[in-house]
Design a protein around this motif. Structure first.
Motif, PDB file in Angstrom:
ATOM      1  N   ALA A   1      19.261  79.834  12.414  1.00  7.37           N
ATOM      2  CA  ALA A   1      17.934  79.634  13.000  1.00  7.37           C
ATOM      3  C   ALA A   1      17.384  78.284  12.567  1.00  7.37           C
ATOM      4  CB  ALA A   1      16.990  80.746  12.567  1.00  7.37           C
ATOM      5  N   GLN A   2      17.583  77.950  11.305  1.00  4.49           N
ATOM      6  CA  GLN A   2      17.027  76.704  10.801  1.00  4.49           C
ATOM      7  C   GLN A   2      17.713  75.497  11.438  1.00  4.49           C
ATOM      8  OE1 GLN A   2      16.864  76.526   6.482  1.00  4.49           O
ATOM      9  NE2 GLN A   2      14.705  76.129   6.819  1.00  4.49           N
ATOM     10  N   SER A   3      19.011  75.645  11.729  1.00  2.00           N
ATOM     11  CA  SER A   3      19.714  74.506  12.313  1.00  2.00           C
ATOM     12  C   SER A   3      19.256  74.258  13.744  1.00  2.00           C
ATOM     13  CB  SER A   3      21.226  74.724  12.261  1.00  2.00           C
ATOM     14  OG  SER A   3      21.580  75.731  13.168  1.00  2.00           O
ATOM     15  N   ASN A   4      18.511  75.200  14.311  1.00  2.00           N
ATOM     16  CA  ASN A   4      17.969  74.981  15.645  1.00  2.00           C
ATOM     17  C   ASN A   4      16.682  74.172  15.623  1.00  2.00           C
ATOM     18  OD1 ASN A   4      19.987  76.380  16.924  1.00  2.00           O
ATOM     19  ND2 ASN A   4      18.938  78.340  16.723  1.00  2.00           N
ATOM     20  N   PHE A   5      16.206  73.854  14.448  1.00  2.00           N
ATOM     21  CA  PHE A   5      14.955  73.119  14.333  1.00  2.00           C
ATOM     22  C   PHE A   5      15.178  71.711  13.804  1.00  2.00           C
ATOM     23  CE2 PHE A   5      13.403  77.418  14.514  1.00  2.00           C
ATOM     24  CZ  PHE A   5      12.185  77.299  15.169  1.00  2.00           C
ATOM     25  N   LEU A   6      14.387  70.791  14.324  1.00  2.00           N
ATOM     26  CA  LEU A   6      14.375  69.419  13.827  1.00  2.00           C
ATOM     27  C   LEU A   6      13.094  69.207  13.035  1.00  2.00           C
ATOM     28  CD1 LEU A   6      15.034  67.465  17.138  1.00  2.00           C
ATOM     29  CD2 LEU A   6      16.640  67.698  15.234  1.00  2.00           C
ATOM     30  N   VAL A   7      13.203  68.520  11.902  1.00  2.00           N
ATOM     31  CA  VAL A   7      11.997  68.118  11.183  1.00  2.00           C
ATOM     32  C   VAL A   7      11.482  66.843  11.841  1.00  2.00           C
ATOM     33  CG1 VAL A   7      11.048  67.356   8.980  1.00  2.00           C
ATOM     34  CG2 VAL A   7      12.833  69.131   9.040  1.00  2.00           C
ATOM     35  N   VAL A   8      10.255  66.870  12.337  1.00  2.00           N
ATOM     36  CA  VAL A   8       9.716  65.688  13.011  1.00  2.00           C
ATOM     37  C   VAL A   8       8.648  64.984  12.186  1.00  2.00           C
ATOM     38  CG1 VAL A   8      10.306  66.469  15.331  1.00  2.00           C
ATOM     39  CG2 VAL A   8       8.073  67.061  14.365  1.00  2.00           C
ATOM     40  N   GLY A   9       8.241  65.579  11.089  1.00  2.00           N
ATOM     41  CA  GLY A   9       7.244  64.920  10.249  1.00  2.00           C
ATOM     42  C   GLY A   9       6.662  65.908   9.262  1.00  2.00           C
ATOM     43  N   THR A  10       5.607  65.469   8.596  1.00  2.00           N
ATOM     44  CA  THR A  10       4.950  66.320   7.610  1.00  2.00           C
ATOM     45  C   THR A  10       3.577  66.743   8.133  1.00  2.00           C
ATOM     46  OG1 THR A  10       3.807  64.515   6.506  1.00  2.00           O
ATOM     47  CG2 THR A  10       6.063  65.006   5.759  1.00  2.00           C
ATOM     48  N   VAL A  11       3.049  67.782   7.524  1.00  2.00           N
ATOM     49  CA  VAL A  11       1.701  68.233   7.893  1.00  2.00           C
ATOM     50  C   VAL A  11       0.691  67.118   7.618  1.00  2.00           C
ATOM     51  CG1 VAL A  11      -0.080  69.953   7.399  1.00  2.00           C
ATOM     52  CG2 VAL A  11       2.327  70.632   7.513  1.00  2.00           C
ATOM     53  N   ALA A  12       0.916  66.344   6.545  1.00  2.00           N
ATOM     54  CA  ALA A  12       0.011  65.227   6.251  1.00  2.00           C
ATOM     55  C   ALA A  12       0.052  64.184   7.359  1.00  2.00           C
ATOM     56  CB  ALA A  12       0.376  64.597   4.903  1.00  2.00           C
ATOM     57  N   ASP A  13       1.261  63.890   7.863  1.00  2.00           N
ATOM     58  CA  ASP A  13       1.379  62.944   8.998  1.00  2.00           C
ATOM     59  C   ASP A  13       0.538  63.445  10.170  1.00  2.00           C
ATOM     60  OD1 ASP A  13       3.371  61.528   7.642  1.00  2.00           O
ATOM     61  OD2 ASP A  13       5.016  62.550   8.677  1.00  2.00           O
ATOM     62  N   LEU A  14       0.704  64.729  10.459  1.00  2.85           N
ATOM     63  CA  LEU A  14       0.021  65.331  11.605  1.00  2.85           C
ATOM     64  C   LEU A  14      -1.492  65.216  11.448  1.00  2.85           C
ATOM     65  CD1 LEU A  14       0.189  67.143  14.179  1.00  2.85           C
ATOM     66  CD2 LEU A  14       0.148  69.101  12.636  1.00  2.85           C
ATOM     67  N   ASP A  15      -1.975  65.550  10.260  1.00  5.91           N
ATOM     68  CA  ASP A  15      -3.432  65.594  10.091  1.00  5.91           C
ATOM     69  C   ASP A  15      -4.038  64.212   9.879  1.00  5.91           C
ATOM     70  OD1 ASP A  15      -3.643  68.253  10.643  1.00  5.91           O
ATOM     71  OD2 ASP A  15      -3.218  68.857   8.591  1.00  5.91           O
ATOM     72  N   ASN A  16      -3.282  63.300   9.303  1.00  8.53           N
ATOM     73  CA  ASN A  16      -3.822  61.944   9.125  1.00  8.53           C
ATOM     74  C   ASN A  16      -3.930  61.214  10.456  1.00  8.53           C
ATOM     75  OD1 ASN A  16      -4.042  62.298   6.401  1.00  8.53           O
ATOM     76  ND2 ASN A  16      -2.079  61.335   5.922  1.00  8.53           N
ATOM     77  N   ALA A  17      -2.904  61.347  11.277  1.00  7.44           N
ATOM     78  CA  ALA A  17      -2.882  60.604  12.539  1.00  7.44           C
ATOM     79  C   ALA A  17      -3.417  61.439  13.705  1.00  7.44           C
ATOM     80  CB  ALA A  17      -1.461  60.146  12.843  1.00  7.44           C
ATOM     81  N   GLY A  18      -3.544  62.745  13.514  1.00  9.60           N
ATOM     82  CA  GLY A  18      -3.955  63.619  14.613  1.00  9.60           C
ATOM     83  C   GLY A  18      -2.804  63.969  15.541  1.00  9.60           C
ATOM     84  N   GLN A  19      -1.639  63.416  15.271  1.00  8.38           N
ATOM     85  CA  GLN A  19      -0.461  63.729  16.069  1.00  8.38           C
ATOM     86  C   GLN A  19       0.780  63.251  15.316  1.00  8.38           C
ATOM     87  OE1 GLN A  19       0.783  61.402  19.426  1.00  8.38           O
ATOM     88  NE2 GLN A  19      -0.449  59.641  18.815  1.00  8.38           N
ATOM     89  N   ILE A  20       1.905  63.767  15.741  1.00  4.34           N
ATOM     90  CA  ILE A  20       3.200  63.213  15.335  1.00  4.34           C
ATOM     91  C   ILE A  20       3.895  62.744  16.597  1.00  4.34           C
ATOM     92  CG2 ILE A  20       5.506  63.814  14.496  1.00  4.34           C
ATOM     93  CD1 ILE A  20       4.130  65.704  12.521  1.00  4.34           C
ATOM     94  N   LEU A  21       4.434  61.544  16.543  1.00  6.26           N
ATOM     95  CA  LEU A  21       5.211  61.010  17.659  1.00  6.26           C
ATOM     96  C   LEU A  21       6.537  60.567  17.064  1.00  6.26           C
ATOM     97  CD1 LEU A  21       5.154  60.232  20.671  1.00  6.26           C
ATOM     98  CD2 LEU A  21       4.338  57.983  19.953  1.00  6.26           C
ATOM     99  N   LYS A  22       7.629  61.168  17.527  1.00  7.77           N
ATOM    100  CA  LYS A  22       8.911  60.915  16.871  1.00  7.77           C
ATOM    101  C   LYS A  22      10.025  60.824  17.899  1.00  7.77           C
ATOM    102  CE  LYS A  22      11.767  61.764  13.144  1.00  7.77           C
ATOM    103  NZ  LYS A  22      11.931  60.796  12.086  1.00  7.77           N
ATOM    104  N   ASP A  23      10.850  59.789  17.756  1.00  9.73           N
ATOM    105  CA  ASP A  23      12.070  59.710  18.548  1.00  9.73           C
ATOM    106  C   ASP A  23      13.136  60.532  17.852  1.00  9.73           C
ATOM    107  OD1 ASP A  23      11.297  58.046  20.662  1.00  9.73           O
ATOM    108  OD2 ASP A  23      11.430  56.293  19.362  1.00  9.73           O
ATOM    109  N   THR A  24      13.721  61.471  18.570  1.00  7.50           N
ATOM    110  CA  THR A  24      14.724  62.347  17.962  1.00  7.50           C
ATOM    111  C   THR A  24      15.989  62.320  18.807  1.00  7.50           C
ATOM    112  OG1 THR A  24      14.335  64.377  19.211  1.00  7.50           O
ATOM    113  CG2 THR A  24      12.804  63.905  17.405  1.00  7.50           C
ATOM    114  N   GLU A  25      17.003  63.018  18.310  1.00  2.00           N
ATOM    115  CA  GLU A  25      18.265  63.081  19.059  1.00  2.00           C
ATOM    116  C   GLU A  25      18.109  63.801  20.403  1.00  2.00           C
ATOM    117  OE1 GLU A  25      19.665  65.202  15.672  1.00  2.00           O
ATOM    118  OE2 GLU A  25      20.261  66.911  16.903  1.00  2.00           O
TER     119      GLU A  25
END
Ligand code: FES
Length: 111
Positions: A8-32
């Protein structure tokens, strides 16, 4: 981890941290699997809403505007809500969406 949890975990990508999300109001990430944008759900900030910000009109990259709570396309003015639904402009086809969740300090998106 049990095999189930590991797969199940391998089906998820880490795209950022909660701090990133709350500091910027969003996460924007280029992923595979492409570009992914994550914001807190306007209806319930405990939940996350994740989309591919690529405009479904003609492929420009929309950007999240926290004041209007919408993804706005710079090319021909399409607007989409946090969940990718078309609000106005030339495209009513929704943005591609992803499941996103918080685990510890990480923001995860399901592939
Ligand atoms: Fe986004 Fe045309 S490409 S509105």
């Amino acid at each position: 981890l049990k095999p189930d949890a590991a797969s199940a975990q391998s089906n998820f990508l880490v795209v950022g941290t909660v701090a990133d999300l709350d500091n910027a109001g969003q996460i924007l990430k280029d992923t595979e699997i492409g570009t992914i944008a994550v914001v807190r759900s306007p209806d319930n900030p405990q939940n996350l809403a994740a989309v591919d910000p690529t405009c479904t009109h003609n492929g420009c990259t929309t950007s999240w505007d926290s004041s209007s709570q919408s993804y706005n396309c710079p090319c021909h003015g399409a607007k989409f809500d946090a969940y990718g639904n078309g609000i106005s402009g030339p495209s009513r086809k929704p943005l591609r969406t992803y499941d996103a969740t918080i685990q510890g300090n990480s923001v995860l998106v399901r592939r």
